[in-house]
Design an enzyme around this catalytic site. Structure first.
Site, mmCIF file in Angstrom:
data_model
loop_
_atom_site.group_PDB
_atom_site.id
_atom_site.type_symbol
_atom_site.label_atom_id
_atom_site.label_comp_id
_atom_site.label_asym_id
_atom_site.label_seq_id
_atom_site.Cartn_x
_atom_site.Cartn_y
_atom_site.Cartn_z
ATOM 1 N N SER A 3 0.872 -1.177 0.000
ATOM 2 C CA SER A 3 0.000 0.000 0.000
ATOM 3 C C SER A 3 0.907 1.225 0.000
ATOM 4 O O SER A 3 1.777 1.356 0.861
ATOM 5 C CB SER A 3 -0.887 -0.026 1.245
ATOM 6 O OG SER A 3 -1.832 1.017 1.179
ATOM 7 N N GLU A 4 0.721 2.134 -0.970
ATOM 8 C CA GLU A 4 1.741 3.172 -1.191
ATOM 9 C C GLU A 4 1.817 4.201 -0.056
ATOM 10 O O GLU A 4 2.754 4.986 -0.010
ATOM 11 C CB GLU A 4 1.555 3.866 -2.548
ATOM 12 C CG GLU A 4 0.247 4.574 -2.755
ATOM 13 C CD GLU A 4 -0.722 3.737 -3.580
ATOM 14 O OE1 GLU A 4 -0.702 2.496 -3.428
ATOM 15 O OE2 GLU A 4 -1.493 4.322 -4.343
ATOM 16 N N ASN A 5 0.832 4.187 0.848
ATOM 17 C CA ASN A 5 0.963 5.087 2.002
ATOM 18 C C ASN A 5 1.871 4.505 3.082
ATOM 19 O O ASN A 5 1.994 5.083 4.160
ATOM 20 C CB ASN A 5 -0.411 5.455 2.565
ATOM 21 C CG ASN A 5 -1.252 4.255 2.895
ATOM 22 O OD1 ASN A 5 -1.242 3.258 2.187
ATOM 23 N ND2 ASN A 5 -1.982 4.320 3.982
#
Lengths: 216, 228
Positions: free
Chosen positions: A46-48
């Site tokens: 998840s890019e966060n």
């Protein structure tokens, strides 16, 4: 609406994903994929800032500081790790993520895709779309064959702004699977009760196929 | 000598027209108490560097409603219809940057690097006007580093020195924002005695942190609510 087709696309993409791959799932149809993995285990990024994303927690265990890139509550798998945004995008841009599964507005017959802006509308959001296009080792496009107003989403040339020069490897719609090789779109498999001729009529892009329609 | 400030005290470190680097992804890891402090102040003409501008009336969205902003630099503003409307009305300048480019630009800003060549956005509208260079046969564009006057970040726990740890994905942009502001103010849920945080678990070393403000917010049933 279209949920049957969307699930069908997600299930077909699951067949392309290999056990243990590092995968980033974009918004839209790709977010359905975890529900149809069966025994297959992927490592979801998840890019966060999370590698090893798990399913939605029960309401009592929701932590709004443990969320997906779609801002939904999530959990962590065993072996998960947390990191900041610059490290997350080093992972993405640096070619460490095996597969990005992305929704699109359009993809052209060379595999170039558009998934961030609509011409004539305010262009105020790009998020991580261009980083994923530029950096993932493999790009699989998950999309309905036509837009809401019936326009083909697989087109000869993009009329929406491009997300980058890097081409997709595969596109899966409710009707067919196509792959892109050296700038050419090739029919891999027909997924619905449709002939190649009918498929050509509803597909803006030109594609190669053999006499059975499923050669490549 | 201590770094701990009251909410009413930190605003004096910010001036009209400052560029603020603000952590957060959606509402997670967003310094809500510091944002409230700015909303209640007389500050104006601020530029915000942050992934997004919160939601209408929430997070950084409050500063937009209070007419504190002239410019926003970030990757995703579509989730705040107020930001879209302010841009349409010409009241807010927006600079759109891919999310990974934003994170790296701020990282460089804090690391003494003037800019970097990236393959993200090559050949797109977001590359217009940017220098392009071919390196080892691959196309890249030049992105300049980003620095700010004041960084407003959100961490989970601080010690009195200002060492910080974060709550899961609440980390997001905060550690890089902490490195690239001339003054760095951290809002935290909890403050512990020095030595309680393990050296191996500290994510942001205290050299980066100038001031600490205790958060007024707690998480309840999936939302952030004021505890006081």
């Amino acid at each position: 609406m279209n949920q049957f087709e969307r699930i069908k696309i997600a299930k077909r993409i699951v067949q392309e994903l290999k056990q243990g791959q590092f995968v980033n799932l974009g918004v839209g149809i790709p977010t359905l994929i975890p529900d149809y993995l069966g025994e297959k285990k992927l490592v979801l990024q998840s890019e966060n800032g999370l590698l090893g994303m798990g399913p939605t927690p029960p309401a009592a265990e929701v932590n709004m500081d443990l969320i997906s890139a779609s801002k939904a509550p999530i959990t962590m798998e065993i072996g998960a790790s947390l990191f900041d945004s610059s490290n997350s995008f080093a992972m993405i841009r640096g070619g460490h993520i095996d597969v990005a599964v992305l929704g699109v507005l359009q993809v052209d017959q060379t595999g170039e895709l558009a998934n961030w802006a609509v011409p004539g509308q305010t262009i105020l959001g790009v998020g991580g779309a261009m980083d994923l296009v530029a950096g993932a080792k493999e790009i699989i496009v998950a999309t309905l064959h036509s837009s809401k107003n019936g326009d083909p989403k697989l087109v000869k040339e993009l009329t929406f702004p491009s997300s980058g020069i890097r081409k997709a490897d595969l596109v899966v719609t409710e009707h067919a699977v196509f792959k892109f090789e050296e700038g050419t779109m090739k029919l891999v498999e027909i997924l619905s009760d449709i002939s190649v001729e009918e498929l050509k009529e509803i597909t803006g892009a030109e594609f190669e196929y053999n006499s059975e329609g499923t050669d490549f | 000598m201590g770094k701990l400030l009251k909410q009413s005290e930190f605003v004096k470190f910010i001036k009209d027209g400052d560029k603020l680097l603000v952590g957060g992804f959606g509402m997670s890891g967003t310094p809500l108490t510091l944002i409230d402090g700015i909303a209640a102040s007389s500050l104006k003409n601020l530029t915000i560097v942050s992934n997004n501008l919160g939601e209408p009336g929430k997070g950084l969205g409050i500063l937009l409603q209070e007419n504190k902003l002239i410019k926003a630099i970030g990757s995703y503003f579509t989730t705040n219809r107020d930001a879209v409307q302010a841009w349409v009305d010409g009241e807010l300048e927006i600079e759109l940057i891919p999310q990974g480019t934003l994170a790296e630009a701020v990282r460089c800003g804090g690391a003494g690097i003037g800019g970097f060549y990236t393959k993200t956005a090559v050949g797109t509208k977001l590359a217009e006007g940017k220098e392009e260079k071919v390196i080892d046969g691959e196309r890249f564009i030049l992105e300049k580093a980003i620095k700010g006057d004041v960084s407003l970040i959100k961490a989970h726990i601080a010690d009195h020195l200002g060492n910080l740890v974060y709550d899961h994905t609440g980390r997001n942009f905060n550690p890089v924002m902490a490195t690239a502001g001339t003054i760095v103010i951290a809002e935290v849920d909890e403050i512990v005695e020095n030595g309680v945080l393990l050296p191996s678990e500290i994510v942001t070393p205290h050299v980066y942190v100038d001031y600490i403000v205790k958060s007024n917010y707690v998480k309840k049933a999936g939302v952030f609510v004021e505890s006081v």
